[in-house]
Design an enzyme around this catalytic site. Structure first.
Site, PDB file in Angstrom:
ATOM      1  N   GLY A 126       0.783  -1.229   0.000  1.00 36.08           N
ATOM      2  CA  GLY A 126       0.000   0.000   0.000  1.00 36.08           C
ATOM      3  C   GLY A 126       0.818   1.283   0.000  1.00 36.08           C
ATOM      4  O   GLY A 126       0.277   2.361   0.214  1.00 36.08           O
ATOM      5  N   SER A 127       2.141   1.184  -0.244  1.00 36.57           N
ATOM      6  CA  SER A 127       2.943   2.407  -0.240  1.00 36.57           C
ATOM      7  C   SER A 127       2.921   3.112  -1.595  1.00 36.57           C
ATOM      8  O   SER A 127       3.472   4.187  -1.747  1.00 36.57           O
ATOM      9  CB  SER A 127       4.387   2.089   0.149  1.00 36.57           C
ATOM     10  OG  SER A 127       4.932   1.148  -0.744  1.00 36.57           O
ATOM     11  N   GLY A 128       2.279   2.491  -2.580  1.00 34.69           N
ATOM     12  CA  GLY A 128       2.148   3.134  -3.886  1.00 34.69           C
ATOM     13  C   GLY A 128       3.047   2.574  -4.975  1.00 34.69           C
ATOM     14  O   GLY A 128       3.068   3.091  -6.085  1.00 34.69           O
ATOM     15  N   SER A 165       2.987  -0.301  -6.819  1.00 37.30           N
ATOM     16  CA  SER A 165       2.347  -0.805  -8.038  1.00 37.30           C
ATOM     17  C   SER A 165       1.589   0.282  -8.779  1.00 37.30           C
ATOM     18  O   SER A 165       1.504   0.269 -10.004  1.00 37.30           O
ATOM     19  CB  SER A 165       1.392  -1.949  -7.699  1.00 37.30           C
ATOM     20  OG  SER A 165       2.124  -3.014  -7.157  1.00 37.30           O
ATOM     21  N   GLU A 219       6.176  -6.857  -8.308  1.00 38.33           N
ATOM     22  CA  GLU A 219       6.039  -7.889  -7.277  1.00 38.33           C
ATOM     23  C   GLU A 219       5.850  -9.268  -7.894  1.00 38.33           C
ATOM     24  O   GLU A 219       5.092 -10.093  -7.385  1.00 38.33           O
ATOM     25  CB  GLU A 219       4.869  -7.583  -6.337  1.00 38.33           C
ATOM     26  CG  GLU A 219       5.083  -6.280  -5.581  1.00 38.33           C
ATOM     27  CD  GLU A 219       4.184  -6.161  -4.361  1.00 38.33           C
ATOM     28  OE1 GLU A 219       4.035  -7.167  -3.656  1.00 38.33           O
ATOM     29  OE2 GLU A 219       3.667  -5.059  -4.128  1.00 38.33           O
TER      30      GLU A 219
END
Lengths: 284, 277, 265
Positions: free
Chosen positions: B42-44, B46, B165
């Site tokens: 969720g850190s951005g 992707s 990922e």
């Protein structure tokens, strides 16, 4: 609850031309209140093994005893609730089981199926959401508005809410970042300390070394070894046959043993490793 | 060094969200560089990959890829320069068989069939999957599926590969084959590689690591400098590299040089200490 | 879920496997048509022999075909019993209320049964020896003339092949979600009708959610690989019509002639 597999064989599509073996004559005891890790390559039969414990699949032959319940090929699909209430199961990517419109209802779903009253289930949901590291304010949210990691925690809370004695985990931390992974693993270790039996399927040998007291190695649908992680990671036969990989600390120690260090037993955790090194460097 | 990707003041917020996923972010990536982008779930990370490929449209700021701005007009041109391997091996397999899947990108570009047959074979050879040409995806392991996905990307000869990922859902075996493959590609051809991951060990071979948190770049340095941060890395959801974990436990009792040591260096140092005794 | 043999491809190799899928597709439908021409013991026997011979040269175990009957068993039984007891006759062997058993009824019931066997065996033979993608290719090529009326044949074919590609994945997903909900205490197929319908909600919602997320991921992956709208694409898969396919069509003509002959005999 003690879990005992006795000569359990499971074939897929038995008696059909596409028959395949999922488990081959497995006998095994998983001890009460212990943390047991089950390891083996993808497709070796780990998931098939644990699905027998709450009768999601039934043996083609042999029996499984879970406490005083016995599962045989003849076990019918009725009256399994008391068994399943006691054996909670967190599947791989469990977030895909969420379906209710609020987090609270989803966590209450399992307990209420197992006969818990609505008010008790609500109470349980409150406790569990905090246990998995989310606040009470999440209870009213829709599970589908949460991030992947938060959904994972809600799904885990939903399994824990029925208060199962035995908890089966099928790679519960797959895809989580390292910090999230550690939080979840510590949560399960705490549950074990409170008296639960934990069965963990994993590919992560560091987790096995750090958390498990017992370890089962599955290979080609058979049990290859059962015992304490330290003994099994020091079993030369398993390692040379490429059935098992080592935790990072053991690999590090192996590299050091090429440089005048000697380890009668490979250390498997980082604290064992560093203690050994200090001792050998100081030369006493 | 020549910039191949230039991101300037880009912000993006998902429609159902209040917080921006990417927040006024600027970043340059150079030709033939291997960059790792790391950060928590969720850190951005992707989201950034999707912005670069124009799969989602930024609210503000500009992105240039190989001299062209990412916009409606250039998008297909830009996409032909970038290949992305996504996280879930099952969700990106378009073809009914391995060869069909590898051919998909070529079909989209309208490559004549004779050429396509050759390109598909070549790409499958590069990822060592030529023996699986006619197999269906269901019969492959996760690692094999990802190798096919890489072949599909290689077939169209992009200058930039983004690994989004791509190893996070694989077992250790699958992860290893995919990582080895990326290293080998890197050695064999000129290519810009952007690998998005939260596994610190996967970043070792990259030239630069960019750490994201809440859609912002919080650190940007070569691996050694990033690893030097030690336990501070957990703040960003990352794990300290194994050798620095060992080193920091050893320092209480053994004298080791300051700064990050990789595994070989650490072993070397420990060995020196013990042989002096 | 996995028990359905009809519609499942079985990897293998034999002359039947190597036939052009378009030919196989047409032959199968053609054969199902001519089954209705059979009208006596000899013609049914002849068609049965032909089907068994095709099964034989396909080198596939007959067991697969018999399994293919299973999902249709109730339908077959119902139809056969209907013919057996409800065929009106002036010369009944046995008679009770509205039920009549006669030699005519028995004969017609037997014909109906064989007709089912013929149709199911031949379509099972098609699906066992033809990959879903080959079937979808055949459909594309058979529908090609519709391009004239602006029917999006290539897009529909791609849609079909992707749908086929994702069927096994969705079956896996369904099994997984069902297991997860059973582990949370859901009993499928227990209680009254309402109860049963309700027990499927915890399956259907997660299944919709994951289908949408698969579809979203797939759309992103396809776009990133340069898929626009199906125009200007070239094609990797080509079907090639060989001499053996002509032979197969020839055999069908021969079968028809023989059948017409036996029929009027």
């Amino acid at each position: 609850m003690e879990i005992i597999f006795k000569n359990v064989t499971h074939s897929y599509e038995a008696n059909s031309p596409l028959e395949g073996i999922g488990l081959n004559d497995v006998s095994l005891a998983i001890h009460d209140k212990k943390f047991t890790a089950i390891v083996g390559k993808t497709g070796s039969g780990k998931s098939t093994l644990v699905r027998h414990i709450n009768a999601l699949i039934k043996p083609t032959s042999g029996t499984i005893k879970v406490g005083d319940r016995e599962i045989t090929p003849e076990t019918n699909n009725k009256n399994l609730k008391s068994l399943r209430k006691n054996v909670g199961m967190v599947f791989q990517f469990p977030e895909s089981q969420l379906f209710e419109d609020t987090v609270e209802k989803d966590i209450m779903f399992g307990p209420m199926n197992f006969g818990m009253s609505e008010s008790d289930a609500k109470e349980s949901a409150k406790k569990m959401i905090k246990l998995v590291g989310l606040g009470e304010e999440y209870l009213d949210k829709s599970p589908f508005d949460l991030s992947g990691g938060q959904m994972r925690r809600v799904a885990i809370a939903g399994v824990l809410a029925s208060n199962p004695e035995t908890i089966i985990l099928d790679e519960p931390t797959a895809g989580l970042d390292p910090v999230g992974r550690k939080e979840i693993m510590d949560l399960f270790k705490n549950l074990q300390k409170q008296g639960r039996t934990i069965i963990l399927i994993t590919h992560n040998m560091d987790d096995v070394a750090n958390y498990a007291e017992e370890m089962v190695v599955i290979h080609d649908a058979k049990v290859m070894a059962v015992g304490k992680p330290k003994d099994i990671f020091n079993d030369k036969e398993l390692l040379t046959n490429d059935i098992l990989t080592l935790p990072r600390s053991a690999v590090f120690a192996q590299k050091l043993s090429k440089r005048d260090f000697s380890f009668p037993q490979l250390p498997i955790t980082i604290s064992e490793l560093t203690a050994e090194i200090k001792q050998q460097v100081h030369g006493d | 060094m020549e910039k191949i990707i230039s991101i300037k003041d880009v912000t993006y917020t998902y429609p159902e969200s209040k917080q921006p996923a990417i927040n006024n972010l600027s970043l340059d990536i150079y030709r033939n560089e291997w960059v790792s982008i790391v950060g928590r779930n969720g850190s951005g990370k992707s989201t950034l990959a999707k912005l670069i490929d124009g799969l989602i449209e930024s609210e503000s700021g500009t992105i240039f890829v190989d001299g062209q701005e990412v916009n409606e007009e250039n998008i297909w041109n830009i996409r032909s320069k970038i290949g992305i391997v996504f996280q879930n091996p099952d969700h990106q397999f378009v073809g009914a068989t391995v060869e069909d899947d590898v051919a998909f990108g070529l079909e989209n570009q309208g490559v004549p069939r004779d050429e396509m047959v050759k390109e598909v074979d070549d790409a499958l050879k590069m990822v060592d999957m030529q023996d699986y040409k006619t197999r269906d995806p269901q019969s492959l392991s996760g690692g094999q599926k990802q190798r096919v996905a890489i072949a599909g990307v290689l077939a169209t000869k992009p200058s930039i590969i983004i690994m989004d990922e791509s190893t996070s859902m694989l077992d250790p075996n699958g992860r290893k084959t995919v990582l080895d493959l990326v290293k080998q590609l890197r050695d064999q051809q000129d290519m810009t590689i952007i690998s998005i991951t939260h596994d610190i060990e996967e970043t070792e071979l990259s030239e630069r690591i960019v750490v994201l948190r809440s859609g912002e770049v919080v650190k940007e340095a070569d691996p050694k400098a990033i690893y030097d941060m030690g336990s501070e890395l957990t703040k960003y959801g990352l794990e300290e590299p194994f050798s620095s974990q060992v080193a920091s436990l050893l320092k209480d009792g053994i004298k080791l040089p300051e700064g990050y040591l990789n595994e070989e260096e650490l072993i070397e140092n420990i060995w020196k200490l013990s042989s002096k005794m | 879920m996995n028990k359905l043999i009809l519609g499942r491809y079985l990897p293998g190799d034999s002359i039947i496997y190597r036939l052009d899928p378009r030919g196989k597709f047409l032959i199968t439908f053609y054969f199902i048509g001519i089954v209705f021409l059979a009208n006596n013991v000899a013609s049914y026997g002849f068609l049965l022999l032909f089907v068994l011979f095709s099964v034989y040269i396909s080198k596939i175990n007959l067991g697969f075909f018999i399994k293919g009957l299973r999902p249709m068993l109730w339908l077959i039984l119902f139809t056969v019993l209907l013919q057996l007891f409800f065929t009106p006759s002036n010369d009944p062997i046995w008679h009770w209320g509205i039920l009549t058993l006669s030699t005519d009824g028995m004969r017609i019931a037997a014909y109906i049964f064989i007709r089912f066997v013929l149709i199911i065996f031949i379509s099972t033979l098609l699906t066992l020896t033809t990959t879903p993608i080959e079937i979808s290719d055949s459909i594309e090529s058979i529908l090609k003339p519709l391009k004239v009326i602006k029917f999006p044949v290539t897009q529909v074919a791609l849609m079909l092949s992707i749908a086929l590609r994702f069927v096994p994945l969705l079956i896996d997903e369904t099994t997984k979600i069902m297991d997860a909900q059973r582990a949370r205490g859901v009993d499928f197929g227990e209680g009254g009708v309402m109860q049963r319908i309700k027990s499927f909600v915890p399956i259907l919602i997660p299944l919709f959610v994951s289908s949408f997320s698969i579809a979203y991921d797939l759309a992103i992956a396809m776009e990133s690989r340069g898929y626009k709208d199906g125009e200007g694409r070239s094609k990797y898969r080509v079907l090639s019509w060989a001499r053996r396919d002509n032979v197969a069509l020839g055999v069908m003509i021969l079968i028809t002639i023989i059948l017409l002959f036996i029929r009027s005999y």
